[in-house]
Scaffold this motif. Structure first.
Motif, mmCIF file in Angstrom:
data_model
loop_
_atom_site.group_PDB
_atom_site.id
_atom_site.type_symbol
_atom_site.label_atom_id
_atom_site.label_comp_id
_atom_site.label_asym_id
_atom_site.label_seq_id
_atom_site.Cartn_x
_atom_site.Cartn_y
_atom_site.Cartn_z
ATOM 1 N N THR A 72 -7.826 4.591 2.414
ATOM 2 C CA THR A 72 -9.247 3.897 2.582
ATOM 3 C C THR A 72 -9.803 3.158 1.317
ATOM 4 O O THR A 72 -10.109 2.304 1.731
ATOM 5 N N PHE A 73 -9.382 3.632 0.303
ATOM 6 C CA PHE A 73 -9.844 3.047 -0.957
ATOM 7 C C PHE A 73 -8.964 1.710 -1.105
ATOM 8 O O PHE A 73 -9.840 0.610 -1.621
ATOM 9 N N ALA A 74 -7.963 1.645 -0.757
ATOM 10 C CA ALA A 74 -7.068 0.390 -0.960
ATOM 11 C C ALA A 74 -7.393 -0.574 -0.068
ATOM 12 O O ALA A 74 -7.240 -1.856 -0.163
ATOM 13 N N ALA A 75 -7.843 -0.037 1.380
ATOM 14 C CA ALA A 75 -8.221 -0.987 2.307
ATOM 15 C C ALA A 75 -9.255 -2.048 2.060
ATOM 16 O O ALA A 75 -8.825 -3.393 2.313
ATOM 17 N N THR A 76 -10.318 -1.572 1.433
ATOM 18 C CA THR A 76 -11.341 -2.558 1.077
ATOM 19 C C THR A 76 -10.961 -3.033 -0.366
ATOM 20 O O THR A 76 -11.371 -4.369 -0.679
#
Length: 254
Positions: free
Chosen positions: A77-81
């Motif tokens: 989740t953190f890496a996606a954005t």
């Protein structure tokens, strides 16, 4: 041969410091490439350091994953954005004058040193169920990724406290989970710079080889020097201040 040897030595120093004190070493990669290895173009140094940071981050992710310190859903989740932020940041970074970018980089180094001297807080149990964390994780991830891409660094010093702030996870899980984002952000930056031909692949190879060796040596010494890590953080922070001041004086004079 001398630049290759210097790249390996500098890479080993960065890898050693990362393994020994748990972060901050990648902030020195660009200055070492510029002022020791002899890479003349600041953008070339940033792109090259991004390659080395990406490889070392994913390599260090493996032992943390085996130890159960990586929370994969939060990491994705953190890496996606954050990857989007890293692409935007690295695109903007390529447009900024190299000398001005180094001045901004030096200022960032002073901020990093202040954060290291202040120390990290321990965190605790997750404050919210994961579905409620998505907006917060996304926003913090985008900001951390943007700064990481703009300056061509791994950004672990931003990602670790960012994960703790967004989810309240304990620091050991934040460190393990952060490595996935560090690798993802640095890979995005490296690909963006590679598309513009701004990577010295020979210097990157030396840095990676040295980083693996230095990381292995640092890991061996980490356990024995655990009681002195606080002192090591202070010494390392002061070294960052010294390099930052040198960069400011050199580039503001120019």
């Amino acid at each position: 041969m001398l630049p290759d040897l210097l790249a390996i030595v500098c890479g080993s120093l960065v890898g050693f410091s990362l393994a020994l004190i748990g972060g901050g070493g990648s902030i020195l990669a660009t200055p070492l490439l510029l002022y020791v290895v002899g890479v003349r173009d600041p953008h070339l140094a940033i792109g090259t350091s991004a390659v080395a940071v990406a490889v070392n981050a994913f390599a260090n992710l493996i032992p943390h994953a085996r130890a159960g310190h990586v929370r994969w859903k939060v990491a994705f989740t953190f890496a996606a954005t954050g990857v989007i932020g890293a692409f935007v940041g690295s695109t903007l970074g390529k447009l900024v004058d190299g000398q001005r970018l180094l001045v901004l980089f030096a200022v960032l180094m002073l901020v990093v040193a202040a954060l290291m001297l202040r120390g990290r807080r321990g965190g605790g149990a997750d404050r919210y169920p994961l579905p409620h964390l998505f907006p917060r994780l996304g926003a913090v991830g985008f900001g951390a990724g943007g700064l990481s891409g703009f300056f061509g660094i791994g950004g672990g010093f931003l990602i670790v406290p960012g994960l703790m702030f967004a989810s309240g996870m304990v620091i050991i899980e934040a460190i393990g989970t952060s490595l996935f984002s560090v690798g993802a952000f640095a890979t995005t930056t490296a690909l963006n710079y590679a598309a513009s031909g701004l990577i010295d692949w020979r210097a990157a190879a030396g840095f990676i080889a040295g980083g693996i060796l230095g990381g292995w040596l640092g890991a061996l010494g980490a356990h024995r020097l655990a009681k002195t890590r606080g002192t090591l953080h202070v010494v390392f922070a002061l070294a960052i201040v010294a390099v930052a001041v040198f960069m400011l004086v050199k580039n503001l004079r120019g």
